[in-house]
Each structure stands twice: as structure tokens, then as C-alpha cells.
Scaffold this active site. Structure first.
Site, PDB file in Angstrom:
ATOM      1  N   CYS A   2      43.220  58.862  58.034  1.00 55.80           N
ATOM      2  CA  CYS A   2      42.795  58.867  59.437  1.00 55.80           C
ATOM      3  C   CYS A   2      41.645  59.858  59.614  1.00 55.80           C
ATOM      4  O   CYS A   2      41.437  60.735  58.807  1.00 55.80           O
ATOM      5  CB  CYS A   2      43.966  59.296  60.313  1.00 55.80           C
ATOM      6  SG  CYS A   2      45.410  58.283  60.034  1.00 55.80           S
ATOM      7  N   ARG A  27      35.544  56.112  57.008  1.00 59.08           N
ATOM      8  CA  ARG A  27      36.840  56.361  56.347  1.00 59.08           C
ATOM      9  C   ARG A  27      37.767  55.148  56.450  1.00 59.08           C
ATOM     10  O   ARG A  27      38.815  55.117  55.830  1.00 59.08           O
ATOM     11  CB  ARG A  27      37.537  57.577  56.976  1.00 59.08           C
ATOM     12  CG  ARG A  27      36.831  58.903  56.756  1.00 59.08           C
ATOM     13  CD  ARG A  27      37.354  59.958  57.704  1.00 59.08           C
ATOM     14  NE  ARG A  27      38.708  60.343  57.402  1.00 59.08           N
ATOM     15  CZ  ARG A  27      39.045  61.378  56.619  1.00 59.08           C
ATOM     16  NH1 ARG A  27      38.101  62.096  56.065  1.00 59.08           N
ATOM     17  NH2 ARG A  27      40.297  61.686  56.382  1.00 59.08           N
ATOM     18  N   TRP A  74      44.349  55.097  60.314  1.00 62.16           N
ATOM     19  CA  TRP A  74      44.541  54.188  59.179  1.00 62.16           C
ATOM     20  C   TRP A  74      46.065  54.062  59.050  1.00 62.16           C
ATOM     21  O   TRP A  74      46.737  55.009  58.627  1.00 62.16           O
ATOM     22  CB  TRP A  74      43.928  54.780  57.914  1.00 62.16           C
ATOM     23  CG  TRP A  74      44.236  54.016  56.672  1.00 62.16           C
ATOM     24  CD1 TRP A  74      45.246  54.253  55.790  1.00 62.16           C
ATOM     25  CD2 TRP A  74      43.560  52.860  56.169  1.00 62.16           C
ATOM     26  NE1 TRP A  74      45.240  53.327  54.794  1.00 62.16           N
ATOM     27  CE2 TRP A  74      44.219  52.461  54.977  1.00 62.16           C
ATOM     28  CE3 TRP A  74      42.479  52.132  56.593  1.00 62.16           C
ATOM     29  CZ2 TRP A  74      43.819  51.368  54.230  1.00 62.16           C
ATOM     30  CZ3 TRP A  74      42.089  51.027  55.826  1.00 62.16           C
ATOM     31  CH2 TRP A  74      42.745  50.659  54.683  1.00 62.16           C
ATOM     32  N   ASN A 100      47.005  63.256  60.636  1.00 65.34           N
ATOM     33  CA  ASN A 100      46.633  62.535  59.415  1.00 65.34           C
ATOM     34  C   ASN A 100      47.644  62.969  58.364  1.00 65.34           C
ATOM     35  O   ASN A 100      47.856  64.163  58.169  1.00 65.34           O
ATOM     36  CB  ASN A 100      45.202  62.912  58.986  1.00 65.34           C
ATOM     37  CG  ASN A 100      44.783  62.137  57.737  1.00 65.34           C
ATOM     38  OD1 ASN A 100      45.404  61.139  57.365  1.00 65.34           O
ATOM     39  ND2 ASN A 100      43.732  62.604  57.086  1.00 65.34           N
ATOM     40  N   GLY A 101      48.300  62.021  57.705  1.00 70.94           N
ATOM     41  CA  GLY A 101      49.284  62.375  56.678  1.00 70.94           C
ATOM     42  C   GLY A 101      50.563  61.588  56.892  1.00 70.94           C
ATOM     43  O   GLY A 101      50.570  60.564  57.574  1.00 70.94           O
ATOM     44  N   GLU A 479      42.232  46.193  32.351  1.00 71.11           N
ATOM     45  CA  GLU A 479      41.670  46.890  33.528  1.00 71.11           C
ATOM     46  C   GLU A 479      40.356  47.568  33.162  1.00 71.11           C
ATOM     47  O   GLU A 479      39.371  47.488  33.888  1.00 71.11           O
ATOM     48  CB  GLU A 479      42.695  47.895  34.057  1.00 71.11           C
ATOM     49  CG  GLU A 479      42.192  48.846  35.137  1.00 71.11           C
ATOM     50  CD  GLU A 479      41.698  48.154  36.406  1.00 71.11           C
ATOM     51  OE1 GLU A 479      41.869  46.923  36.538  1.00 71.11           O
ATOM     52  OE2 GLU A 479      41.088  48.837  37.233  1.00 71.11           O
ATOM     53  N   LYS A 483      36.734  46.634  34.921  1.00 68.43           N
ATOM     54  CA  LYS A 483      35.917  47.658  35.597  1.00 68.43           C
ATOM     55  C   LYS A 483      34.508  47.699  35.025  1.00 68.43           C
ATOM     56  O   LYS A 483      33.531  47.801  35.749  1.00 68.43           O
ATOM     57  CB  LYS A 483      36.562  49.035  35.449  1.00 68.43           C
ATOM     58  CG  LYS A 483      37.651  49.311  36.443  1.00 68.43           C
ATOM     59  CD  LYS A 483      37.154  49.308  37.881  1.00 68.43           C
ATOM     60  CE  LYS A 483      38.273  49.183  38.852  1.00 68.43           C
ATOM     61  NZ  LYS A 483      38.984  47.909  38.756  1.00 68.43           N
ATOM     62  N   GLU A 486      32.572  44.639  36.201  1.00 72.24           N
ATOM     63  CA  GLU A 486      32.278  44.703  37.647  1.00 72.24           C
ATOM     64  C   GLU A 486      31.158  45.681  37.952  1.00 72.24           C
ATOM     65  O   GLU A 486      30.318  45.431  38.795  1.00 72.24           O
ATOM     66  CB  GLU A 486      33.508  45.256  38.386  1.00 72.24           C
ATOM     67  CG  GLU A 486      34.640  44.363  38.645  1.00 72.24           C
ATOM     68  CD  GLU A 486      35.562  45.025  39.645  1.00 72.24           C
ATOM     69  OE1 GLU A 486      35.407  44.774  40.840  1.00 72.24           O
ATOM     70  OE2 GLU A 486      36.420  45.797  39.210  1.00 72.24           O
ATOM     71  N   HIS A 502      43.154  37.647  15.180  1.00 68.40           N
ATOM     72  CA  HIS A 502      43.198  36.213  15.537  1.00 68.40           C
ATOM     73  C   HIS A 502      41.904  35.765  16.203  1.00 68.40           C
ATOM     74  O   HIS A 502      41.885  34.785  16.942  1.00 68.40           O
ATOM     75  CB  HIS A 502      44.383  35.964  16.479  1.00 68.40           C
ATOM     76  CG  HIS A 502      45.704  36.289  15.867  1.00 68.40           C
ATOM     77  ND1 HIS A 502      46.285  35.551  14.864  1.00 68.40           N
ATOM     78  CD2 HIS A 502      46.541  37.337  16.077  1.00 68.40           C
ATOM     79  CE1 HIS A 502      47.420  36.094  14.502  1.00 68.40           C
ATOM     80  NE2 HIS A 502      47.613  37.183  15.219  1.00 68.40           N
ATOM     81  N   LYS A 601      35.042  43.186  48.581  1.00 68.86           N
ATOM     82  CA  LYS A 601      36.196  44.083  48.517  1.00 68.86           C
ATOM     83  C   LYS A 601      37.483  43.294  48.709  1.00 68.86           C
ATOM     84  O   LYS A 601      38.513  43.626  48.171  1.00 68.86           O
ATOM     85  CB  LYS A 601      36.086  45.163  49.606  1.00 68.86           C
ATOM     86  CG  LYS A 601      37.174  46.231  49.546  1.00 68.86           C
ATOM     87  CD  LYS A 601      37.134  46.958  48.234  1.00 68.86           C
ATOM     88  CE  LYS A 601      38.332  47.848  48.007  1.00 68.86           C
ATOM     89  NZ  LYS A 601      38.408  48.314  46.607  1.00 68.86           N
TER      90      LYS A 601
END
Ligand code: AGP
Length: 606
Positions: A2, A27, A74, A100-101, A479, A483, A486, A502, A601
Site C-alpha cells: 500500500c 506501487r 493493495w 501497510n502490512g 525457470e 527468465k 524473457e 538423450h 504482465k
């Protein structure tokens, strides 16, 4: 996370606060609000959605107050709505707070306050704090806030305004950032610097357990009740740098937030003393009955799913299959009433994953969504939702949300194992002990990022990379390869190391770097055999291994070290240097790593 901004001074507080909220929009948020004091009255305005909805709600209202607090939310508890938007107030409407939290023990406090006659108007954890202050407001707002802070557990950046004492703003922080902006006869309190940089570059960063009392003339800071001094920092950033907290890109900032994202996601979800894992939103009775599991996801979320397969099968004995959303949405998968469906999606809006779930939901026994965006489609469609608390992720590449997904899935794997009677309290305690080490270990890896930057620069001109891992580290090879593709547009593939002979070994020559995830574990010797086969053909070896491994340097051209941990937990650490490697190679190639070409996104189209 937030966005928080408070203003006290001689100027129009609403204008200063709305300006500050605009500077915090980056944010990410889903609602916003403002409270201000006019005379002895407290006014409050809130709006779901974009900030302009709040601005248009204020359009025909003349606001004169010189003390105000504002917030962009958020959502972590309670869907995005006007009622759940901050600021929140107590029953009298004289006390208002922004937060916030996460207040871990909000539920038990809320029950206690309800019994004492308090009325709540939101689903949030934050609102309980305004009512806790009300309990002691007769002692003055500072003492009332101190008393309230003693009752809560969790992370918070809290800012409080009491209409009965409009000449001050009180703020308190633990785990979530808060910074003062020191102006001329005006002062600010905010979650970060961009919100007041236009008015002052003098900042005072609060520390954990600090409580600040801010007036238009100045401020005092108490830590655990004792007066402390906090130095003034002169900010050299411009606005854009400040939005990235001084980092050059959101992606690096968000990799830097991986420890916090992990910590925020596990907090409040386990009790070490009782060796218990707690998911408030999950129906344990239904979960216990499940006999097999299907996990569905796309992209990086699929890698989290695949990692979970190894974990869940090993610890719970259940049969676990993983499916790519775009494939299973058109297939006829075996789903029965004793099948648990787990859907993983940071955005909660990936169309392939949504369609895949719709294809099987009627046949499933129980379903759980693991998402980062509160109120997103997938957070509403399934029987249960477990939120990752990674905060908004601006960079297109999933980094901290991936680490947060793993945090949930490790806890869920152990929880199911425990429900199935396959994991003793002793083993749960040991697993929780390992999980609690992760944030600190990730911080150690990030601290050595310059070494990874050098390795990235050294290999940035290569055109093909191969990534290898075995068993639970294989999905991390996938992964790492994704990355790199991308973020640097370099062709990269992830393989099970055992698959090398193989086919992929045909690609080995002195131009193709081979990245091995190779911590010392039961399969380490097999990995060394793979590495030897590559070296025999002049291949390039980059190895990720644990710090106590002194032999890898004899085999690899470059070694990236990660802290030692129980072998099942290496995926949580090995992903971090691979995120950094992709980032540094992309930057070296001059690519806009926050917005790589052709990518979105959230993939909401087929
Ligand atoms: C990851 O870096 C990519 N941006 C992409 O593969 C992403 O993981 C995929 O589109 C799934 O997104 P989701 O987690 O929001 O469902």
C-alpha cells in the site's frame, strides 16, 4: 504494498496528500482514500479503483484542512471496495488510521472488540487498529497508540489522526517502511520518498518499533517508549529513481524484495510451538479427503507447480500431476471427486489457466487458488484462495511473486502431509525452521549480486544457453531458462540433467554455456558426471552450488554460491541467482528489462 502519505503544515493538506498519492500509484493498488481534519470535524473520502475516482469524488468539495492522511490500498484481506479502502475509523469517527502490512492476530482482536460492542464496517485486518486506539483515547492519542501497538502482532506501517488533537499525526513502523519528509513549517510521513520529494529532499527513515509524533514545527521519535534521534538523509534521487527506491529497474527492485515477499507470505501461517500450519481460508476436512492432486498454471507459475509436485509426492504420498493451462483447457483430464485442484497464477487473470479450471471444475473434489492479486478472477472462482503477499509486481518478469508462490506451496505441501498423518510434529518443526532461514539466505545471495553481474557480462554475447537440474531442482532450471529468454532474448532451454545424453549433448561446444543447479545432495555425483561429459567436449560450465562445496570450482568455469540448507529447500534459493543472471545479461544487452518486447504482465488473451 500500500501507499501511505500524511501531511501537516500550513498548506492545503488535501492537495498535498492527493499529489503524494499520485506519486505512489506506481506501487500498484485497487482503491484509495483520504481523511482530514476541518475544525474539530474529521472528514473521510474513499473510492474503489483508480485514484481519479477519488479525485472526482472531491471535485466539488472545498477542503481547507491543513492536516490530512491518504492511502492507496493493495488488498491482502478483504476485496477491493469503498468499505475496505483506507482510511478506517473507530466507532466515534474521530480516530482515523491508514496501514501497510499485515496484522497477524487481527481475527482474535476483532472478536474481543466485537464482544466489547465495537461495530466494524470493513473486512480488513487494519480497521481493528482504529478501534484499539479508541479503547484508550482518553489518555491522549500517543498513549492510546502505544497501548494498541502492544496488542498486535505482524508487520505494519501505521499512520493515525485524531480529530480531538489535530495538531499532530502519529506514526509507527515495524517491518513495513515509513519515512518522514522534513519541510519548512510543514512535515510529511509516507511509505516512501516520491510522495513528498517535490516539497523537500530531507528525509528521516524510521526504524522498526519507532513511533513518531509529527507536528507542523517538527517531530519526535520514540523507540519502545524511549526518545531516540534519527538522522536526516538528503535525498539525491529524482522522482523516477525514487519510485524504484534507488534501483535502476523495477525488476532488480523486486528481486531485492524477494526476502520480504517470502516473509510477508509465510507470516501468520504457522505456529512453530504447536508445529502447525494455518490456512484460515482452507477447509481441512475437505482437503484431508483428497487422494490425488492436479496443479495447473502457465509460465513461471508452472515452474512453481512443478516444484510442488516433487515436494507434495515426497511428503504427502499423494499422486500429483502438473499441467500447463493452455494444454489442459482442451484436454479430457482424469479428474474425480477425490482430486484436489490447485491453480497458481500471480495475476489471477491468465486466460489459459482460467479456461483450464473451467474445463474441470465440476468434476473436482476441492480447489485452491494461489494468487497475488486480491479480487482477481481466479481468487473468486475456486473453493478456496491462498494469497501470496508479494505486493504489486511491476516488472513483466515474475520474480518475487514466484518466491512467494513457493512459500505458499511449501507450507501447503507440509500441511497436507500433516493432515494425511505423513509428517510428524518434529518434521514439521524442522521444515518450519528451514523456511524461516530463507529470507535471510536470499538477502545473502542478493548482497553478492555484483559477482553474478560479472558472470552475466562475461556470457552476455552467447546465443544459446542450456540449464540443467535434477529432481526438485529441475523446475528451477526451467525457470532460469525462461527468465533468460524473457529478459535477454537469448535462446535458452531447461532440461532434467539426466536427459542430456538423450539429445541436448549434441548442442555442446565452446559457445554454449551450461548452467547447472548443483547443490551437494543425493544426486550430486550424477550432476558431476554430466558436467564431466560436457567438459570433455569443451563445453562451458556455470554452476550454482552450496557455499560449503569446495570441489565445484575444479569443474566449473564460474561458480555461484548459495547458502547451505536442507536439500529440499534449495529451489527457494537457487532461483534467486538465476533471476539476477537473466537481469544482468538483459541490462548488459541494453534491453528494457521491465517491459521486454512482445510480453504482457498478465496474459488475458489466448
Ligand atoms: C513469467 O516471468 C512470465 N511473465 C509469464 O510466464 C507468467 O509467469 C505467465 O504468463 C503466468 O502468469 P500468471 O502467474 O499471472 O498466471
Amino acid at each position: 504494498m500500500c501507499g501511505i502519505i500524511g501531511y501537516i503544515g500550513r498548506e492545503n493538506a488535501a492537495e498535498r496528500v492527493i499529489y503524494g498519492l499520485k506519486k505512489l500509484e506506481y506501487r500498484g493498488y485497487d482503491s484509495s482514500g483520504i481523511s482530514l481534519v476541518e475544525g474539530s470535524k474529521l472528514l473521510r473520502y474513499r473510492a474503489k479503483g483508480r485514484l481519479e475516482n477519488l479525485v472526482s469524488a472531491l471535485k466539488n468539495i472545498r477542503l481547507h484542512g491543513t492536516t490530512a492522511i491518504g492511502h492507496t490500498r493493495w488488498a491482502t484481506h478483504g476485496k477491493p471496495s469503498d468499505e475496505n479502502a483506507h482510511p478506517h475509523t473507530d466507532c466515534t469517527g474521530k480516530i482515523t488510521i491508514i496501514h501497510n502490512g499485515i496484522i497477524e492476530n487481527y481475527y482474535e482482536i476483532k472478536q474481543m472488540l466485537l464482544k466489547r460492542g465495537h461495530k466494524f464496517t470493513s473486512e480488513t485486518d487494519s480497521e481493528i487498529f482504529a478501534h484499539l486506539i479508541e479503547e484508550n483515547i482518553g489518555k491522549g492519542v500517543e498513549k492510546a497508540v502505544q497501548a494498541a501497538l502492544k496488542k498486535i502482532r505482524g508487520m505494519y506501517a501505521m499512520v493515525i489522526l485524531h480529530a480531538g488533537e489535530p495538531d499532530k499525526i502519529v506514526a509507527a513502523r515495524k517491518g513495513s517502511p515509513l519515512v518522514l519528509g522534513i519541510g519548512k513549517n510543514e512535515n510529511f510521513i509516507a511509505s516512501d520518498v516520491p510522495s513528498f520529494l517535490k516539497y523537500t529532499k530531507k528525509a528521516v527513515f524510521l526504524e522498526d518499533d519507532d513511533m513518531a509524533v509529527i507536528t507542523k514545527q517538527g517531530y519526535t521519535v520514540l523507540n519502545n517508549g524511549k526518545k531516540v534521534s534519527r538522522k536526516i538523509t538528503h535525498i539525491k534521487w529524482n522522482d523516477s529513481q525514487a519510485e524504484k527506491n534507488g534501483y535502476p529497474h523495477y525488476m532488480l527492485k523486486e528481486i531485492g524484495e524477494e526476502p520480504q515477499a517470502f516473509e510477508d507470505t509465510i507470516i501468520g501461517r504457522f505456529d512453530s510451538d504447536r508445529a502447525k500450519i494455518l490456512f484460515e481460508t482452507v477447509n481441512d476436512a475437505r482437503l484431508r479427503k483428497m487422494k490425488n492432486v492436479r496443479i495447473i498454471a502457465c509460465g513461471t507459475s508452472y515452474h512453481a507447480a512443478y516444484t510442488t509436485k516433487y515436494l507434495m509426492e515426497k511428503y504427502s504420498g499423494l499422486n500429483v500431476s502438473v499441467d500447463i493451462g493452455s494444454e489442459i483447457r482442451y484436454a479430457a483430464p482424469a479428474v474425480t471427486k477425490d482430486t484436489l485442484i490447485i491453480i497458481i497464477s500471480q495475476s489471477g487473470e491468465t486466460i489459459d489457466t482460467i479456461a483450464a479450471f473451467n474445463n474441470i471444475k465440476k468434476r473436482a473434489g476441492y480447489s485452491i487458488a494461489v494468487v497475488n492479486v486480491v479480487g482477481s478472477t481466479l481468487s473468486r472462482e475456486l473453493d478456496s484462495v491462498i494469497y501470496t503477499h508479494a505486493g504489486p509486481e511491476i516488472g513483466v518478469a515474475a520474480t518475487k511473486t514466484f518466491i512467494s508462490q513457493l512459500a505458499v506451496l511449501y507450507l501447503l505441501s507440509f500441511h497436507i502431509a500433516s493432515l494425511k498423518g505423513r509428517m510428524s510434529r518434529k518434521k514439521i518443526r524442522s521444515a518450519l525452521k528451514s523456511l524461516r532461514k530463507i529470507p535471510g539466505y536470499i538477502k545473502e545471495i542478493i548482497k553478492e549480486r555484483k559477482k553474478i553481474e560479472k558472470i552475466g557480462a562475461k556470457y552476455s554475447r552467447h546465443r544459446d544457453f542450456l540449464y540443467y537440474g535434477r529432481n526438485i531442482n529441475y523446475p528451477i532450471a526451467l525457470e532460469g531458462a525462461l527468465k533468460l529468454k524473457e529478459i535477454s532474448y537469448i535462446h535458452a532451454e531447461g532440461y532434467p540433467a539426466g536427459e542430456m545424453k538423450h539429445g541436448p549433448i549434441a548442442l555442446v561446444d565452446d559457445k554454449v554455456p551450461n548452467v547447472f543447479i548443483a547443490p551437494v545432495n543425493a544426486l550430486y555425483e550424477k550432476i558431476i558426471n554430466n558436467i564431466e561429459e560436457i567438459r570433455a567436449r569443451d563445453g562451458i560450465i556455470i554452476a550454482v552450488t552450496n557455499r560449503s562445496n569446495k570441489t565445484m570450482k575444479n569443474y566449473a568455469d564460474d561458480v555461484i554460491y548459495i547458502p547451505d540448507i536442507d536439500e529440499d529447500f534449495y529451489p527457494l534459493l537457487a532461483a534467486v541467482p538465476l533471476h539476477l543472471l537473466a537481469y544482468y545479461i538483459g541490462v548488459k544487452k541494453g534491453i528494457d528489462v521491465d517491459k521486454p518486447r512482445n510480453l504482457a504482465k498478465s496474459v488475458t488473451v489466448e
